[in-house]
Design a protein around this motif. Structure first.
Motif, PDB file in Angstrom:
ATOM      1  N   TRP A  14       0.863  -1.263  -0.057  1.00  0.00           N
ATOM      2  CA  TRP A  14      -0.032   0.084   0.198  1.00  0.00           C
ATOM      3  C   TRP A  14       0.951   1.370   0.071  1.00  0.00           C
ATOM      4  CZ3 TRP A  14      -4.666   0.379  -1.535  1.00  0.00           C
ATOM      5  CH2 TRP A  14      -5.414  -0.766  -1.550  1.00  0.00           C
ATOM      6  N   LEU A  15       1.944   1.146   0.770  1.00  0.00           N
ATOM      7  CA  LEU A  15       2.955   2.334   0.757  1.00  0.00           C
ATOM      8  C   LEU A  15       3.567   2.726  -0.627  1.00  0.00           C
ATOM      9  CD1 LEU A  15       4.446   2.121   4.153  1.00  0.00           C
ATOM     10  CD2 LEU A  15       2.849   4.048   3.572  1.00  0.00           C
ATOM     11  N   LYS A  16       3.908   1.613  -1.138  1.00  0.00           N
ATOM     12  CA  LYS A  16       4.510   1.741  -2.563  1.00  0.00           C
ATOM     13  C   LYS A  16       3.474   2.241  -3.536  1.00  0.00           C
ATOM     14  CE  LYS A  16       7.734  -2.106  -2.151  1.00  0.00           C
ATOM     15  NZ  LYS A  16       7.940  -3.622  -2.618  1.00  0.00           N
ATOM     16  N   ALA A  17       2.333   1.705  -3.399  1.00  0.00           N
ATOM     17  CA  ALA A  17       1.168   2.179  -4.462  1.00  0.00           C
ATOM     18  C   ALA A  17       0.998   3.646  -4.089  1.00  0.00           C
ATOM     19  CB  ALA A  17      -0.110   1.205  -3.997  1.00  0.00           C
ATOM     20  N   LEU A  18       0.801   4.098  -2.973  1.00  0.00           N
ATOM     21  CA  LEU A  18       0.572   5.534  -2.541  1.00  0.00           C
ATOM     22  C   LEU A  18       1.494   6.377  -2.796  1.00  0.00           C
ATOM     23  CD1 LEU A  18      -1.171   7.580  -1.434  1.00  0.00           C
ATOM     24  CD2 LEU A  18      -0.088   7.010   1.002  1.00  0.00           C
ATOM     25  N   GLY A  19       2.894   5.877  -2.731  1.00  0.00           N
ATOM     26  CA  GLY A  19       4.165   6.483  -3.375  1.00  0.00           C
ATOM     27  C   GLY A  19       4.104   6.666  -4.746  1.00  0.00           C
ATOM     28  N   LEU A  20       3.781   5.786  -5.419  1.00  0.00           N
ATOM     29  CA  LEU A  20       3.844   5.822  -6.956  1.00  0.00           C
ATOM     30  C   LEU A  20       2.654   6.847  -7.492  1.00  0.00           C
ATOM     31  CD1 LEU A  20       4.645   2.028  -7.863  1.00  0.00           C
ATOM     32  CD2 LEU A  20       6.151   4.013  -8.355  1.00  0.00           C
ATOM     33  N   MET A  21       1.406   6.795  -6.717  1.00  0.00           N
ATOM     34  CA  MET A  21       0.627   7.592  -6.955  1.00  0.00           C
ATOM     35  C   MET A  21       0.885   9.117  -6.735  1.00  0.00           C
ATOM     36  SD  MET A  21      -3.470   8.031  -5.523  1.00  0.00           S
ATOM     37  CE  MET A  21      -3.056   8.691  -4.064  1.00  0.00           C
ATOM     38  N   LEU A  43       6.149  13.476  -0.286  1.00  0.00           N
ATOM     39  CA  LEU A  43       5.185  12.711   0.266  1.00  0.00           C
ATOM     40  C   LEU A  43       5.517  11.281  -0.031  1.00  0.00           C
ATOM     41  CD1 LEU A  43       1.806  14.666   0.604  1.00  0.00           C
ATOM     42  CD2 LEU A  43       3.307  13.989   2.363  1.00  0.00           C
ATOM     43  N   ALA A  44       5.707  11.136  -1.399  1.00  0.00           N
ATOM     44  CA  ALA A  44       6.115   9.949  -1.913  1.00  0.00           C
ATOM     45  C   ALA A  44       7.370   9.206  -1.291  1.00  0.00           C
ATOM     46  CB  ALA A  44       6.350  10.206  -3.657  1.00  0.00           C
ATOM     47  N   LEU A  45       8.593  10.430  -1.178  1.00  0.00           N
ATOM     48  CA  LEU A  45       9.647   9.845  -0.653  1.00  0.00           C
ATOM     49  C   LEU A  45       9.410   9.285   1.007  1.00  0.00           C
ATOM     50  CD1 LEU A  45      12.710   9.659  -0.602  1.00  0.00           C
ATOM     51  CD2 LEU A  45      12.854  12.035   0.495  1.00  0.00           C
ATOM     52  N   THR A  46       8.593   9.927   1.564  1.00  0.00           N
ATOM     53  CA  THR A  46       8.144   9.359   3.075  1.00  0.00           C
ATOM     54  C   THR A  46       7.655   7.844   2.675  1.00  0.00           C
ATOM     55  OG1 THR A  46       7.558  11.626   3.782  1.00  0.00           O
ATOM     56  CG2 THR A  46       6.755   9.662   4.885  1.00  0.00           C
ATOM     57  N   CYS A  47       6.745   7.631   1.785  1.00  0.00           N
ATOM     58  CA  CYS A  47       6.132   6.193   1.481  1.00  0.00           C
ATOM     59  C   CYS A  47       7.179   5.445   1.185  1.00  0.00           C
ATOM     60  CB  CYS A  47       4.989   6.355   0.522  1.00  0.00           C
ATOM     61  SG  CYS A  47       3.513   7.327   1.053  1.00  0.00           S
ATOM     62  N   ALA A  54      14.665   0.748  -2.892  1.00  0.00           N
ATOM     63  CA  ALA A  54      15.202   0.739  -4.014  1.00  0.00           C
ATOM     64  C   ALA A  54      14.341   2.134  -4.782  1.00  0.00           C
ATOM     65  CB  ALA A  54      14.618  -0.189  -4.919  1.00  0.00           C
ATOM     66  N   LEU A  55      13.034   2.347  -4.360  1.00  0.00           N
ATOM     67  CA  LEU A  55      12.348   3.467  -4.733  1.00  0.00           C
ATOM     68  C   LEU A  55      12.589   4.777  -4.012  1.00  0.00           C
ATOM     69  CD1 LEU A  55       8.771   1.799  -5.268  1.00  0.00           C
ATOM     70  CD2 LEU A  55      10.362   2.672  -7.026  1.00  0.00           C
ATOM     71  N   GLU A  56      13.020   4.548  -2.909  1.00  0.00           N
ATOM     72  CA  GLU A  56      13.756   5.813  -1.945  1.00  0.00           C
ATOM     73  C   GLU A  56      15.061   6.167  -2.649  1.00  0.00           C
ATOM     74  OE1 GLU A  56      15.337   6.742   2.384  1.00  0.00           O
ATOM     75  OE2 GLU A  56      14.962   4.732   1.644  1.00  0.00           O
ATOM     76  N   HIS A  57      15.810   5.434  -2.851  1.00  0.00           N
ATOM     77  CA  HIS A  57      17.107   5.465  -3.674  1.00  0.00           C
ATOM     78  C   HIS A  57      16.954   6.246  -5.089  1.00  0.00           C
ATOM     79  CE1 HIS A  57      20.628   4.574  -6.037  1.00  0.00           C
ATOM     80  NE2 HIS A  57      21.187   5.121  -5.049  1.00  0.00           N
ATOM     81  N   TRP A  58      15.903   5.780  -5.882  1.00  0.00           N
ATOM     82  CA  TRP A  58      15.770   6.447  -7.075  1.00  0.00           C
ATOM     83  C   TRP A  58      15.240   7.859  -6.971  1.00  0.00           C
ATOM     84  CZ3 TRP A  58      10.235   7.769  -8.691  1.00  0.00           C
ATOM     85  CH2 TRP A  58      10.187   7.927  -9.901  1.00  0.00           C
ATOM     86  N   LEU A  59      14.259   8.066  -6.156  1.00  0.00           N
ATOM     87  CA  LEU A  59      13.917   9.711  -5.618  1.00  0.00           C
ATOM     88  C   LEU A  59      15.027  10.469  -5.194  1.00  0.00           C
ATOM     89  CD1 LEU A  59      10.186   9.795  -4.315  1.00  0.00           C
ATOM     90  CD2 LEU A  59      11.150  10.630  -6.548  1.00  0.00           C
TER      91      LEU A  59
END
Length: 131
Positions: A14-21, A43-47, A54-59
């Motif tokens: 859910w956090l990944k989906a919310l972050g991607l949204m 907010l996406a970074l927080t999620c 991996a997504l945190e590193h990407w951002l």
């Protein structure tokens, strides 16, 4: 299967989906002047910090927004340029709201929210601390 492990798995999804949204909303904000960009990426970074390294590193390593997000994560810094863009975007959006047929209570509510957001932004440091 352990219930706690299942809960953590679903929470992360859910956090990944919310972050991607939120990233998608941030990308839309790049093209719409009245919609903010940076706040959605924050907010996406927080999620992603709570769900996906991996997504945190990407951002955090994004060529355009990475430095701003790194400064936010480390010191809660909001650059002057971002503060100005936020103020201009909120002002333009509020002017559009004034010319709409919105009820007066909506106008007052939006005004209070926008003033609160601007006070918050103004109180954030504009540069990282010097050590």
């Amino acid at each position: 299967m352990n219930i706690r492990a299942v809960f953590i798995c679903y929470k992360n999804l859910w956090l990944k989906a919310l972050g991607l949204m939120l990233v998608a909303l941030g990308i839309i904000g790049v093209f719409l002047p009245v919609m903010p960009t940076t706040i959605f990426f924050i907010l996406a970074l927080t999620c992603f910090t709570r769900s996906s390294p991996a997504l945190e590193h990407w951002l955090l390593n994004h060529p355009r927004y990475g430095e701003t997000l790194q400064q936010w994560q480390a010191h809660k810094v909001v650059p002057v340029k971002a503060k100005c863009y936020a103020a201009i975007g909120m002002l333009i959006g509020f002017i559009f709201l004034l010319y709409s047929a919105a009820p007066i209570w909506i106008i007052y509510l939006v005004a209070v929210i926008e003033i609160s957001v601007m006070i918050y932004l103004i109180l954030r440091p504009s540069t990282p601390p010097k050590y």
